[in-house]
Design a protein around this motif. Structure first.
Motif, PDB file in Angstrom:
ATOM      1  N   ASP A   4      44.511  43.527  39.269  1.00 33.86           N
ATOM      2  CA  ASP A   4      44.708  44.483  40.363  1.00 33.86           C
ATOM      3  C   ASP A   4      44.627  43.779  41.719  1.00 33.86           C
ATOM      4  O   ASP A   4      45.435  44.057  42.629  1.00 33.86           O
ATOM      5  CB  ASP A   4      43.659  45.594  40.288  1.00 33.86           C
ATOM      6  CG  ASP A   4      43.894  46.554  39.135  1.00 33.86           C
ATOM      7  OD1 ASP A   4      45.017  46.560  38.586  1.00 33.86           O
ATOM      8  OD2 ASP A   4      42.951  47.293  38.771  1.00 33.86           O
ATOM      9  N   LYS A   5      43.667  42.868  41.861  1.00 31.16           N
ATOM     10  CA  LYS A   5      43.514  42.142  43.126  1.00 31.16           C
ATOM     11  C   LYS A   5      44.709  41.236  43.378  1.00 31.16           C
ATOM     12  O   LYS A   5      45.219  41.154  44.507  1.00 31.16           O
ATOM     13  CB  LYS A   5      42.217  41.344  43.115  1.00 31.16           C
ATOM     14  CG  LYS A   5      40.962  42.197  43.183  1.00 31.16           C
ATOM     15  CD  LYS A   5      39.706  41.364  43.002  1.00 31.16           C
ATOM     16  CE  LYS A   5      38.455  42.251  43.016  1.00 31.16           C
ATOM     17  NZ  LYS A   5      37.226  41.479  42.713  1.00 31.16           N
ATOM     18  N   ARG A  27      47.765  41.531  42.208  1.00 33.34           N
ATOM     19  CA  ARG A  27      48.961  42.329  42.505  1.00 33.34           C
ATOM     20  C   ARG A  27      48.908  42.905  43.921  1.00 33.34           C
ATOM     21  O   ARG A  27      49.929  42.928  44.633  1.00 33.34           O
ATOM     22  CB  ARG A  27      49.102  43.442  41.479  1.00 33.34           C
ATOM     23  CG  ARG A  27      50.418  44.201  41.594  1.00 33.34           C
ATOM     24  CD  ARG A  27      50.599  45.175  40.461  1.00 33.34           C
ATOM     25  NE  ARG A  27      51.897  45.819  40.544  1.00 33.34           N
ATOM     26  CZ  ARG A  27      52.357  46.710  39.674  1.00 33.34           C
ATOM     27  NH1 ARG A  27      51.630  47.043  38.629  1.00 33.34           N
ATOM     28  NH2 ARG A  27      53.544  47.242  39.818  1.00 33.34           N
ATOM     29  N   SER A  28      47.733  43.325  44.348  1.00 37.65           N
ATOM     30  CA  SER A  28      47.605  43.894  45.691  1.00 37.65           C
ATOM     31  C   SER A  28      47.870  42.858  46.776  1.00 37.65           C
ATOM     32  O   SER A  28      48.251  43.210  47.895  1.00 37.65           O
ATOM     33  CB  SER A  28      46.208  44.493  45.880  1.00 37.65           C
ATOM     34  OG  SER A  28      45.218  43.469  45.954  1.00 37.65           O
ATOM     35  N   GLN A  29      47.693  41.574  46.435  1.00 38.65           N
ATOM     36  CA  GLN A  29      47.947  40.500  47.386  1.00 38.65           C
ATOM     37  C   GLN A  29      49.359  39.915  47.253  1.00 38.65           C
ATOM     38  O   GLN A  29      49.686  38.923  47.898  1.00 38.65           O
ATOM     39  CB  GLN A  29      46.905  39.393  47.209  1.00 38.65           C
ATOM     40  CG  GLN A  29      45.492  39.827  47.562  1.00 38.65           C
ATOM     41  CD  GLN A  29      44.466  38.723  47.382  1.00 38.65           C
ATOM     42  OE1 GLN A  29      44.786  37.541  47.433  1.00 38.65           O
ATOM     43  NE2 GLN A  29      43.211  39.109  47.163  1.00 38.65           N
ATOM     44  N   TRP A  74      52.191  38.108  42.131  1.00 37.85           N
ATOM     45  CA  TRP A  74      52.555  38.849  40.916  1.00 37.85           C
ATOM     46  C   TRP A  74      53.977  38.488  40.515  1.00 37.85           C
ATOM     47  O   TRP A  74      54.869  38.417  41.363  1.00 37.85           O
ATOM     48  CB  TRP A  74      52.450  40.347  41.208  1.00 37.85           C
ATOM     49  CG  TRP A  74      52.435  41.239  40.015  1.00 37.85           C
ATOM     50  CD1 TRP A  74      53.440  42.048  39.599  1.00 37.85           C
ATOM     51  CD2 TRP A  74      51.361  41.423  39.094  1.00 37.85           C
ATOM     52  NE1 TRP A  74      53.052  42.734  38.463  1.00 37.85           N
ATOM     53  CE2 TRP A  74      51.778  42.364  38.135  1.00 37.85           C
ATOM     54  CE3 TRP A  74      50.081  40.860  38.976  1.00 37.85           C
ATOM     55  CZ2 TRP A  74      50.964  42.776  37.075  1.00 37.85           C
ATOM     56  CZ3 TRP A  74      49.279  41.275  37.927  1.00 37.85           C
ATOM     57  CH2 TRP A  74      49.711  42.214  36.994  1.00 37.85           C
ATOM     58  N   ARG A 129      55.105  45.276  35.188  1.00 37.66           N
ATOM     59  CA  ARG A 129      53.972  45.942  35.832  1.00 37.66           C
ATOM     60  C   ARG A 129      52.640  45.500  35.244  1.00 37.66           C
ATOM     61  O   ARG A 129      51.578  45.886  35.743  1.00 37.66           O
ATOM     62  CB  ARG A 129      54.114  47.471  35.705  1.00 37.66           C
ATOM     63  CG  ARG A 129      55.252  48.064  36.536  1.00 37.66           C
ATOM     64  CD  ARG A 129      55.128  49.586  36.636  1.00 37.66           C
ATOM     65  NE  ARG A 129      55.231  50.245  35.340  1.00 37.66           N
ATOM     66  CZ  ARG A 129      56.335  50.746  34.827  1.00 37.66           C
ATOM     67  NH1 ARG A 129      57.482  50.650  35.502  1.00 37.66           N
ATOM     68  NH2 ARG A 129      56.330  51.348  33.653  1.00 37.66           N
TER      69      ARG A 129
END
Length: 407
Positions: free
Chosen positions: A53-54, A56-58, A61, A128
């Protein structure tokens, strides 16, 4: 050719490096310990989802994927190569950034050959990070180094495709989120040898699909992904499950393997770098017979030769990546095979040297070296054994000297 980093690649390199050092390295040893002690290592521990999650948020990815329209980073092979090297330092970094094999290769297949429906059903959730996948090609009953030996069948029956056979060393089938495999089977034995086979998308829950057992490599099972032996018994799927249509399996396989071998080799270089760092630390801090290990038994020379070997291998892989970017696989066939032979051999030498400097501790789970050796050794067989690649290199090298004997 210029191997300096583009502005985009340099930015990703800095951010991936910072993420690995700040987020992954501090928790990795505890992660492996927790997985071993969990009682069921075939699970996804919460720390992995948190790290994903971290990342991908940055925007860290799907960095392997050049196609921006599918959410890729738009990087060339030369630009992605140093990122793969960084990820290779860690056993969990590739999955944290959604850049782990065989999902990367399967995603590339679906991007380039998959129908819109296949992409919607399988590619989009794969990119995803919601599901995982496996690739089923190698078989236990035949010499799979010659893919034309393949005995498993993918038979067209009206508007269906029927699968029968047994595959093994299917990496990823042990993962609890493995939702599908790509199965390669014989469709038409009378066709041209490179048009006999098909690739088929198979849901793991399809009737007739069974994971018979998980296989170990030198005692390691690579949980929670693993390498499985899988049986397919009268597995019936709609013909739309065939990728790009019957008979195109070899074409797809060749398109899949060029970038994938760059990824494998650069990750191995990262692994070798990590092993050399551990070797240098051990050689500097450990004392025997009144001297640091670095000053005993030719260890300085061994360390120096390891540095030279890693740098040589990196340049060979970058050159191959540049050829793939500028000339495609047709212009880089020999070089792709060269790196597939050279880099695992180099990594094994470096890791073995590091193990020797650690003594018996190097064989244990206290250090990542035994697992690193196991992984590097397996890549002398995965994606084609050394002998197959050496034959290809020699065939191209001799083509101009032996008229009529180039094939």
């Amino acid at each position: 050719m210029d191997f300096s980093h583009s502005a985009t690649a340099a930015d990703y390199l800095a951010r991936v490096g910072d993420f690995i050092s700040a987020r992954i390295e501090p928790v990795e040893a505890d992660y492996h310990r927790a997985l071993r002690d969990s009682g069921d290592p075939w699970v996804v521990l919460p720390v992995i989802d948190e790290l994903k999650d971290k990342a991908r948020s940055q925007g860290l990815w799907n960095l392997f994927l050049p196609e921006r329209e599918h959410g890729g980073a738009g990087l060339s092979n030369v630009e992605y190569a140093p990122l793969a090297e960084l990820m290779g330092r860690s056993a969990i970094a590739p999955v944290v950034f959604n850049c782990n094999a065989p999902d990367t290769g399967n995603a590339e297949v679906l991007v380039r050959y998959g129908s819109q429906d296949q992409q919607r059903q399988w590619l989009e959730p794969l990119l995803r990070g919601e599901i995982r996948s496996a690739f089923c090609m190698t078989e236990p009953a035949v010499a799979s180094s010659d893919a034309t030996n393949m005995a498993a069948t993918a038979t067209v029956d009206g508007d269906q495709i029927v699968l029968n056979g047994r595959k093994w060393w299917s990496t990823g089938v042990g993962h609890p989120q493995c939702a599908f495999v790509i199965f390669m089977g014989l469709t038409d034995p009378e066709a041209h040898r490179y048009q006999q086979h098909s690739m088929v998308l198979v849901p793991m829950d399809a009737p007739g699909v069974r994971v018979e057992r998980m296989l170990s490599v030198f005692g390691h099972q690579d949980e929670p992904f693993g390498h499985g032996e899988v049986s397919f018994t009268d597995v019936r799927l709609p013909l739309s499950a065939v990728i790009a249509g019957p008979g195109r399996g070899f074409e797809i396989a060749q398109g899949r393997l060029g970038p994938g071998r760059i990824h494998h080799c650069m990750r191995l270089i990262g692994l070798a770098e990590r092993a050399l760092e551990l070797a240098c630390t051990r050689a500097s801090e450990r004392v025997a017979f009144g001297k640091p290990l670095a000053n005993l038994g030719g260890n300085r020379e061994r360390i120096a030769r390891a540095r030279i070997a890693i740098n040589q291998a990196r340049l060979l892989v970058l050159h191959t990546a540049w050829l793939l970017d500028t000339q495609g696989l047709a212009g880089a066939r020999s070089e792709v095979s060269q790196i597939k032979v050279a880099v695992p051999a180099m990594a094994l030498d470096v890791i073995d040297m590091a193990i020797q400097l650690h003594g018996a501790a190097g064989l244990s789970e206290d250090f990542p070296l035994a697992a690193a050796y196991s992984g590097a050794r397996s890549l002398r067989l995965a994606d084609g054994p050394d002998e197959v690649h050496l034959n290809l290199v020699a065939r191209q090298e001799l083509a101009g000297y032996l008229p009529g004997k180039s094939s």
